[in-house]
Write an enzyme that holds these catalytic residues in place. Structure first.
Site, PDB file in Angstrom:
ATOM      1  CE  LYS A   6      18.100  36.411 -82.589  1.00 34.17           C
ATOM      2  NZ  LYS A   6      17.153  35.460 -81.967  1.00 34.17           N
ATOM      3  NE  ARG A  11      10.399  31.083 -88.760  1.00 31.92           N
ATOM      4  CZ  ARG A  11      10.646  31.551 -87.529  1.00 31.92           C
ATOM      5  NH1 ARG A  11      11.849  31.986 -87.219  1.00 31.92           N
ATOM      6  NH2 ARG A  11       9.692  31.585 -86.622  1.00 31.92           N
ATOM      7  N   GLY A  79      16.835  30.532 -78.195  1.00 27.73           N
ATOM      8  CA  GLY A  79      15.481  30.036 -77.958  1.00 27.73           C
ATOM      9  C   GLY A  79      14.810  29.567 -79.246  1.00 27.73           C
ATOM     10  CB  SER A 152       4.624  31.854 -79.305  1.00 29.91           C
ATOM     11  OG  SER A 152       5.912  31.296 -79.535  1.00 29.91           O
ATOM     12  CD  GLN A 154      11.126  31.441 -80.007  1.00 32.04           C
ATOM     13  OE1 GLN A 154      10.846  30.942 -78.921  1.00 32.04           O
ATOM     14  NE2 GLN A 154      12.156  32.252 -80.168  1.00 32.04           N
ATOM     15  CG  ASP A 305      12.590  39.808 -80.387  1.00 34.30           C
ATOM     16  OD1 ASP A 305      12.206  39.371 -79.284  1.00 34.30           O
ATOM     17  OD2 ASP A 305      12.744  39.089 -81.384  1.00 34.30           O
ATOM     18  CE  LYS A 332       9.841  37.298 -76.271  1.00 35.90           C
ATOM     19  NZ  LYS A 332       9.491  36.347 -77.336  1.00 35.90           N
ATOM     20  NE  ARG A 380      16.263  40.773 -80.218  1.00 34.87           N
ATOM     21  CZ  ARG A 380      16.870  40.642 -81.392  1.00 34.87           C
ATOM     22  NH1 ARG A 380      17.639  41.606 -81.862  1.00 34.87           N
ATOM     23  NH2 ARG A 380      16.721  39.546 -82.124  1.00 34.87           N
TER      24      ARG A 380
HETATM   25  C1  S3P Z   1      11.033  34.413 -82.874  1.00 33.40           C
HETATM   26  C2  S3P Z   1       9.842  34.629 -82.232  1.00 33.40           C
HETATM   27  C3  S3P Z   1       9.692  35.478 -81.037  1.00 33.40           C
HETATM   28  C4  S3P Z   1      10.919  36.383 -80.839  1.00 33.40           C
HETATM   29  C5  S3P Z   1      12.216  35.635 -81.034  1.00 33.40           C
HETATM   30  C6  S3P Z   1      12.282  35.059 -82.441  1.00 33.40           C
HETATM   31  C7  S3P Z   1      11.065  33.527 -84.057  1.00 33.40           C
HETATM   32  O1  S3P Z   1       9.549  34.653 -79.888  1.00 33.40           O
HETATM   33  O2  S3P Z   1      10.894  36.970 -79.563  1.00 33.40           O
HETATM   34  O3  S3P Z   1      13.318  36.489 -80.843  1.00 33.40           O
HETATM   35  O4  S3P Z   1      12.056  33.548 -84.810  1.00 33.40           O
HETATM   36  O5  S3P Z   1      10.087  32.785 -84.262  1.00 33.40           O
HETATM   37  P1  S3P Z   1       8.112  34.031 -79.452  1.00 33.40           P
HETATM   38  O6  S3P Z   1       7.724  33.028 -80.445  1.00 33.40           O
HETATM   39  O7  S3P Z   1       8.365  33.420 -78.101  1.00 33.40           O
HETATM   40  O8  S3P Z   1       7.179  35.200 -79.373  1.00 33.40           O
END
Ligand code: S3P
Length: 425
Positions: A6, A11, A79, A152, A154, A305, A332, A380
């Protein structure tokens, strides 16, 4: 077939959209979250299509090349989509409106808004910096040096995406290394990204701004966060012997494998390889007698996760487990910290929450089960408790299976093909 990763799928579409030319992607996850990213990129004027062989094509428009969306972007449950696309939208001098489902609209966006504002974006959001929000970007973004308060990927990726349009160097300091798919993919597309070891185990990531990203073919490995469910089921269902093919084993994602080994689980990596800049392997797994485990907080970013399914393994193991430093789980798709504790307790497992730690005492025997678990709009949580149900005396019922489609379409068929008995009542 295991679904594509995912994180890498989001990306691939977003970086492909910002490269110049046609990027072809194989193995893309065709789940709700990634399809939401594809739809939003379409709203930004990027052409994306899937051909009959399952290859996805993205006709990249270059950094700063998006068009103003004519409607509010609906990111559903995703997210990663909203946070990464906020970074990409910040490159553009128009206003984009972001919204999502009830779960996404409850999640904090301040962690992304803060650095993007420092770079020059303007953001108006609901209280607590929650969606829906409006982001007005700029074609004169500033490069920044930003220290992340929590690890993080993200947030790091949102800053990197905005930093693509800024002149000079954008620097991100992470307190602990988080998944580095963006760094790897940026290099794959020709950007210059340096990574240096920082203070007390952290990292410093330095992007040289305004690169010419060139379209490149990409192959997405299977998602270790999805493979985790059949892997866990194979460990706890007697007689199992399963081979999970072509799974991404990026060391910043594979903390679960370390845990399983420490619990005495029979897992073996075979045929290790590198594909599109990411390490992959086949994972062979056999049913095992598991023992309890102490998981240090430092491991959390590499398996963030996987705690719902690790908690299920701990419930089926013999002896006490302590999963430490899980504060981030509260932010989450649902409050996973609370959902894990409530779900295990309902299934008759001895579980306790102490500060940011979860303590689980397994007996090595099947937990009672017989519980009805709330899905909390969280894929999940649904899948982890369905796996728990496979080990319980009385099974487990989930109130809503629909969230599974966000990351693992075909989950029920795959698990039932391996001998599970998941039914839709
Ligand atoms: C992700 C980063 C994680 C993860 C999410 C996917 C990503 O979150 O929990 O399912 O693809 O960058 P965080 O960046 O909030 O840790």
């Amino acid at each position: 077939m295991l679904p594509g990763d995912k994180s890498i799928s989001h990306r691939a579409l977003i970086f492909g959209a910002l490269a110049v030319g046609e990027t072809r992607v194989q193995g893309l996850l065709e789940g709700g979250d990634v399809l939401a990213t594809a739809r939003a990129l379409g709203d930004f004027g990027v052409e994306i299509a899937r051909d009959d062989t399952g290859t996805w094509r993205v006709w990249g428009v270059g950094v700063g090349g998006f068009q103003e969306p004519a409607r509010q972007l609906d990111l559903g449950n995703a997210g990663t989509a909203v946070r990464l696309l906020m970074g990409a939208a910040a490159q553009h001098p128009f206003t984009s409106f972001f919204s999502g489902d009830e779960s996404l609209n409850a999640r904090p966006m301040g962690r992304v808004a803060k650095p993007l504002r420092q770079m020059g974006a303007r953001i108006q959001a609901r209280s607590g910096c929650r969606l829906p929000l409006a982001l007005t970007g700029s074609n004169e973004l500033l490069p920044i040096s930003y220290t992340l308060p929590v690890a993080s990927a993200q947030v790091k990726s949102a800053i990197l995406l905005a930093g693509l349009a800024a002149p000079g160097e954008t620097t991100i300091v992470e307190p602990a290394p988080s998944r580095d798919h963006s760094e790897r993919m940026l290099r794959h597309f020709g950007a210059e990204v340096r990574v240096e070891d920082g203070a007390s185990g952290g990292r410093r990531i330095i992007l040289s701004g305004q690169p010419e990203l060139a379209a490149r073919a990409l192959s997405v490995p299977a998602d270790i966060s999805s493979a985790a469910f059949p892997l866990a089921a194979s460990l706890i269902v007697p007689g199992s012997d399963v081979l999970l093919k072509n799974v991404g084993i990026n060391p910043l994602r594979s903390g679960l494998i370390d845990c399983v080994r420490e619990m005495g689980g029979a897992v073996e990596l075979r045929d290790e390889n590198e594909v599109s800049g990411e390490p992959v392997a086949d994972i062979a797994v056999r049913a095992s007698n598991l023992r309890g485990i102490q998981v240090p907080p430092a491991r959390a970013p590499s398996m963030i996760d996987e705690y719902p399914i690790l908690a299920v393994l701990a419930a089926c193991a013999e002896g006490p487990s302590r999963l430490r430093g899980l504060g981030e789980l509260r932010h989450k798709e649902s409050d996973r910290f609370a959902a894990i504790v409530a779900g295990l307790r309902a299934a008759g497992v001895a579980v306790e929450a102490v500060d940011d730690d979860i303590l689980i005492t397994g007996t090595g025997a099947s937990p009672p089960g017989g519980a009805e678990i709330a899905s909390c709009l969280d894929h999940r949580i649904v899948m982890a408790f369905l796996v728990l149900g496979m080990a319980c005396k009385e099974g487990v019922t989930i109130d809503d299976g629909a969230p599974i489609a966000t990351s693992f379409p075909g989950f029920v068929e795959l698990m039932n093909g391996l001998g599970g008995r998941i039914t839709d009542g």
